[in-house]
Design a protein around this motif. Structure first.
Motif, PDB file in Angstrom:
ATOM      1  N   GLU A  71       0.836  -1.207   0.000  1.00 19.20           N
ATOM      2  CA  GLU A  71       0.000   0.000   0.000  1.00 19.20           C
ATOM      3  C   GLU A  71       0.869   1.255   0.000  1.00 19.20           C
ATOM      4  O   GLU A  71       0.577   2.226  -0.699  1.00 19.20           O
ATOM      5  CB  GLU A  71      -0.928   0.018   1.224  1.00 19.20           C
ATOM      6  N   PHE A  74       2.159   1.743  -3.499  1.00 18.26           N
ATOM      7  CA  PHE A  74       1.112   2.350  -4.329  1.00 18.26           C
ATOM      8  C   PHE A  74       1.025   3.846  -4.059  1.00 18.26           C
ATOM      9  O   PHE A  74       0.953   4.649  -4.995  1.00 18.26           O
ATOM     10  CB  PHE A  74      -0.265   1.733  -4.010  1.00 18.26           C
ATOM     11  N   SER A 106       1.302   3.530 -14.916  1.00 19.58           N
ATOM     12  CA  SER A 106       0.183   2.624 -15.172  1.00 19.58           C
ATOM     13  C   SER A 106       0.644   1.165 -15.154  1.00 19.58           C
ATOM     14  O   SER A 106      -0.001   0.304 -14.537  1.00 19.58           O
ATOM     15  CB  SER A 106      -0.456   2.966 -16.520  1.00 19.58           C
ATOM     16  N   ALA A 109       1.565   0.132 -11.598  1.00 22.49           N
ATOM     17  CA  ALA A 109       0.345  -0.016 -10.788  1.00 22.49           C
ATOM     18  C   ALA A 109      -0.342  -1.350 -11.079  1.00 22.49           C
ATOM     19  O   ALA A 109      -0.803  -2.031 -10.149  1.00 22.49           O
ATOM     20  CB  ALA A 109      -0.605   1.152 -11.057  1.00 22.49           C
ATOM     21  N   LYS A 110      -0.390  -1.738 -12.339  1.00 21.24           N
ATOM     22  CA  LYS A 110      -1.000  -3.032 -12.697  1.00 21.24           C
ATOM     23  C   LYS A 110      -0.212  -4.184 -12.079  1.00 21.24           C
ATOM     24  O   LYS A 110      -0.797  -5.144 -11.577  1.00 21.24           O
ATOM     25  CB  LYS A 110      -1.061  -3.182 -14.214  1.00 21.24           C
ATOM     26  N   LEU A 112       1.753  -4.039  -9.401  1.00 22.42           N
ATOM     27  CA  LEU A 112       1.544  -4.009  -7.945  1.00 22.42           C
ATOM     28  C   LEU A 112       0.192  -4.620  -7.585  1.00 22.42           C
ATOM     29  O   LEU A 112       0.085  -5.351  -6.601  1.00 22.42           O
ATOM     30  CB  LEU A 112       1.632  -2.580  -7.413  1.00 22.42           C
ATOM     31  N   SER A 113      -0.818  -4.327  -8.384  1.00 23.77           N
ATOM     32  CA  SER A 113      -2.148  -4.911  -8.144  1.00 23.77           C
ATOM     33  C   SER A 113      -2.100  -6.423  -8.258  1.00 23.77           C
ATOM     34  O   SER A 113      -2.706  -7.139  -7.459  1.00 23.77           O
ATOM     35  CB  SER A 113      -3.164  -4.359  -9.148  1.00 23.77           C
ATOM     36  N   GLY A 114      -1.379  -6.913  -9.260  1.00 25.36           N
ATOM     37  CA  GLY A 114      -1.240  -8.354  -9.430  1.00 25.36           C
ATOM     38  C   GLY A 114      -0.538  -8.995  -8.251  1.00 25.36           C
ATOM     39  O   GLY A 114      -0.949 -10.056  -7.768  1.00 25.36           O
ATOM     40  N   ARG A 116      -0.361  -7.758  -5.208  1.00 26.01           N
ATOM     41  CA  ARG A 116      -1.282  -7.649  -4.067  1.00 26.01           C
ATOM     42  C   ARG A 116      -2.337  -8.750  -4.127  1.00 26.01           C
ATOM     43  O   ARG A 116      -2.615  -9.415  -3.135  1.00 26.01           O
ATOM     44  CB  ARG A 116      -1.939  -6.275  -4.053  1.00 26.01           C
ATOM     45  N   ASN A 117      -2.928  -8.951  -5.311  1.00 26.17           N
ATOM     46  CA  ASN A 117      -3.961  -9.981  -5.465  1.00 26.17           C
ATOM     47  C   ASN A 117      -3.410 -11.374  -5.192  1.00 26.17           C
ATOM     48  O   ASN A 117      -4.090 -12.211  -4.587  1.00 26.17           O
ATOM     49  CB  ASN A 117      -4.571  -9.920  -6.865  1.00 26.17           C
TER      50      ASN A 117
END
Length: 123
Positions: A71, A74, A106, A109-110, A112-114, A116-117
């Motif tokens: 977090e 991000f 961008s 961020a994608k 990092l989201s992956g 995190r998921n």
């Protein structure tokens, strides 16, 4: 230290973030000198914070702690985007430079989201 202990280095998001830090340093080297201790410093510190927090996240044992530091990564990433927008407004960078940095943000961020998921699935 063993490579296993430094596993964060193998993360594609970490590698892209390191390139982003380098690009931020190169981008800001031509900022006006009066910005050295203002926007230049703030932008560089926020960019470095991205990689630092990814590394720290992966050094944590609990998934909750890992997510906490992701977090922060991000937050620092989006902080840099805000500062890049200001640099564009002040004509410190070109629209092309802005577009390149926005694309990198961008992409990171994608990723990092992956990450995190992936960690959240393990909870």
């Amino acid at each position: 230290m063993s490579e296993e202990m430094m596993s964060y280095r193998r993360l594609v998001v970490y590698q892209h973030s390191r390139k982003y830090v380098k690009d931020i340093y190169l981008l800001t080297k031509d900022f006006p000198k009066e910005e050295l201790f203002a926007l230049t410093n703030q932008l560089r510190r926020a960019a470095v914070s991205i990689t630092s927090n990814i590394a720290e996240a992966m050094g944590r044992f609990s998934d909750k702690d890992k997510l906490h530091f992701l977090e922060f990564a991000f937050g620092s990433l989006y902080e840099t985007m805000s500062q890049i927008e200001i640099a564009l407004d002040l004509n410190y960078i070109t629209k092309e430079q802005y577009d390149d940095m926005e694309k990198q943000v961008s992409d990171i961020a994608k990723m990092l989201s992956g990450l995190r998921n992936s960690i959240m699935r393990d909870l």
